[in-house]
Design a protein around this motif. Structure first.
Motif, PDB file in Angstrom:
ATOM      1  N   ALA A 204     -10.183 -12.894  -0.964  1.00 59.49           N
ATOM      2  CA  ALA A 204      -9.358 -14.035  -0.569  1.00 59.49           C
ATOM      3  C   ALA A 204      -7.951 -13.598  -0.174  1.00 59.49           C
ATOM      4  O   ALA A 204      -7.051 -14.439  -0.056  1.00 59.49           O
ATOM      5  CB  ALA A 204      -9.286 -15.052  -1.699  1.00 59.49           C
ATOM      6  N   GLN A 205      -7.751 -12.279  -0.007  1.00 64.28           N
ATOM      7  CA  GLN A 205      -6.485 -11.701   0.454  1.00 64.28           C
ATOM      8  C   GLN A 205      -5.365 -11.756  -0.583  1.00 64.28           C
ATOM      9  O   GLN A 205      -4.187 -11.641  -0.238  1.00 64.28           O
ATOM     10  CB  GLN A 205      -6.019 -12.376   1.762  1.00 64.28           C
ATOM     11  N   VAL A 206      -5.727 -11.930  -1.849  1.00 65.00           N
ATOM     12  CA  VAL A 206      -4.749 -11.857  -2.937  1.00 65.00           C
ATOM     13  C   VAL A 206      -4.838 -10.447  -3.512  1.00 65.00           C
ATOM     14  O   VAL A 206      -5.881 -10.049  -4.030  1.00 65.00           O
ATOM     15  CB  VAL A 206      -5.029 -12.907  -4.035  1.00 65.00           C
ATOM     16  N   ASN A 207      -3.751  -9.689  -3.398  1.00 69.12           N
ATOM     17  CA  ASN A 207      -3.825  -8.272  -3.744  1.00 69.12           C
ATOM     18  C   ASN A 207      -3.019  -7.865  -4.976  1.00 69.12           C
ATOM     19  O   ASN A 207      -2.901  -6.686  -5.279  1.00 69.12           O
ATOM     20  CB  ASN A 207      -3.404  -7.405  -2.547  1.00 69.12           C
ATOM     21  N   MET A 208      -2.448  -8.842  -5.686  1.00 71.42           N
ATOM     22  CA  MET A 208      -1.685  -8.511  -6.898  1.00 71.42           C
ATOM     23  C   MET A 208      -1.869  -9.616  -7.936  1.00 71.42           C
ATOM     24  O   MET A 208      -1.774 -10.795  -7.626  1.00 71.42           O
ATOM     25  CB  MET A 208      -0.202  -8.327  -6.572  1.00 71.42           C
TER      26      MET A 208
END
Length: 424
Positions: A204-208
């Protein structure tokens, strides 16, 4: 050059006299050689170091040992003069652009496009708020990332701890409270289950993820105004927290998400929740035995990022830890040897204002103290708040209250945690 002694020169025979034309050619050749030698020795002919290329052990001065071949010396000069690092690249950036890279902009996960102007201006990250993510969050974030200057990537962070602290469980699956994990799951099970969630977060493009919480608490209560931890803590046992925290951290990394270990130096046993007012941790002498070991374990396991709390630490000064050079630069960076990204807890916390700092002033103080990225809460004035923070940082550099080298260092840590290489 080697010059014959007086005695040797007496025995040198003069060369035979050449015809006029040959003598003239020889004089021209000798003159050209002398001119070349003079140019090599002149300051104007020696390559200069770039004003931004510095570093220990790098020198463009000739060796004390004479060299008879310019061809062997010239390549060394060229490579030293053109050496490229993120720091040398960042040194060419404006103070404003560097300042923006240290800011994480809060935004609702249902309306991430609201942060487009800040991302276009170079914000280093966005912090998602909400409790239910839209099904197309990934495509929305992809569009948002397309506005990053130079397409250098963007830190997209959220709080996905487990239990009641989850922003996007509807998309990525639910985790129990950390207290449950610590009591009922082995470290291997924690890592396995977290990896499943992290994999979906990354998709979902959440990287942190602002997790894991490695505070040693163990109180069997929900987090509240008076207790920031409760079920957010894996255990009241330091060894259990250390193992569970590393397992959770490794689970996130295995799923492609950057973990942020928090809240240094440990909130267990705090007097209050700093979100709602001034708060103190246990004394530093106690924390070193009880609260610090989980952070030490995480650092040894390769923790890429650590969040610093807004609590005052008795024995480490009178400012909140997030604004304390003793807590960050001396202890976390210096004695514990942490070299990754240091993130503040939200500077909108009541504990920060109670200490006499506005959010922009706190951002400057946090950077001065050794933090690399500043966070603040979602509100109605995000755009103006972001601008005010960036302006405060740039003014602090211009006014000599924040060194430009510290700002470059902070920006470098933001890029490093994303594995961005400006020289590639």
């Amino acid at each position: 050059m080697n010059v014959p002694s007086y005695r040797d020169r007496r025995r040198v025979t003069a060369p035979p006299r050449l015809p006029g034309r040959a003598r003239n050619a020889r004089r021209l050749s000798a003159a050209a050689a002398v001119a070349a030698m003079l140019l090599v020795g002149c300051d104007t002919g020696t390559p200069k170091a770039s004003p931004h290329s510095s570093g220990p052990g790098v020198s463009l001065a000739p060796s004390a040992t004479p060299s008879h071949s310019r061809s062997t010396f010239a390549p060394a000069l060229s490579s030293a003069a053109t050496a490229c690092t993120n720091s040398t690249k960042l040194a060419g950036w404006s103070n404003r652009r560097l300042a923006m890279l240290t800011i994480a902009v809060p935004v609702s996960e249902t309306s991430v496009s609201d942060a487009t102007s800040e991302v276009s201006a170079g914000a280093g990250g966005v912090l998602l708020f909400g409790s239910k993510a839209p099904s197309d969050l990934g495509s929305r974030l992809t569009t948002l990332k397309s506005h990053v200057p130079g397409h250098l990537g963007l830190l997209v962070m959220t709080d996905e701890e487990g239990g009641g602290i989850q922003r996007m469980a509807n998309l990525v699956g639910s985790l129990p409270w950390p207290a449950y994990m610590g009591a009922h799951w082995t470290p291997a099970q924690i890592q396995q289950n977290v990896t499943k969630v992290a994999t979906k977060m990354a998709a979902a493009q959440v990287n942190m993820d602002l997790a894991p919480v490695v505070d040693v608490d163990g109180r069997n209560v929900a987090p509240s105004h008076t207790n920031p931890d409760g079920w957010r803590s894996f255990s009241g046992n330091t060894a259990v927290v250390s193992k569970a925290g590393v397992a959770y951290m490794n689970g996130l990394r295995a799923g492609g998400v950057i973990p942020v270990v928090k809240h240094f130096p440990g909130l267990g046993g705090s007097t209050y929740n700093s979100d709602f007012g001034p708060a103190r941790t246990l004394p530093w002498s106690t924390l070193q035995k009880v609260g610090i070991p989980p952070f030490t374990a995480a650092i040894k396991a390769g923790a890429p990022a650590i969040m610093v709390s807004n609590n005052i630490v008795p024995g480490l000064g009178t400012n909140p830890a997030s604004l304390s050079p003793t807590a960050i630069s001396s202890e976390l960076r210096g004695k514990m040897g942490f070299k990754g990204l240091v993130v503040t807890d939200s500077l909108s916390a009541k504990a920060i204002s109670a200490a006499g700092f506005s959010v922009p002033a706190a951002a400057v103080q946090a950077l001065r103290s050794g933090a690399d990225m500043v966070l603040f809460d979602l509100g109605s004035n995000v755009s103006s708040q972001t601008s005010s923070i960036a302006t405060a940082i740039t003014n602090a550099v211009t006014g000599g209250h924040l060194s430009r080298s510290r700002l470059i260092d902070a920006a470098g840590h933001v890029l490093a945690v994303r594995h961005v290489n400006l020289c590639s």
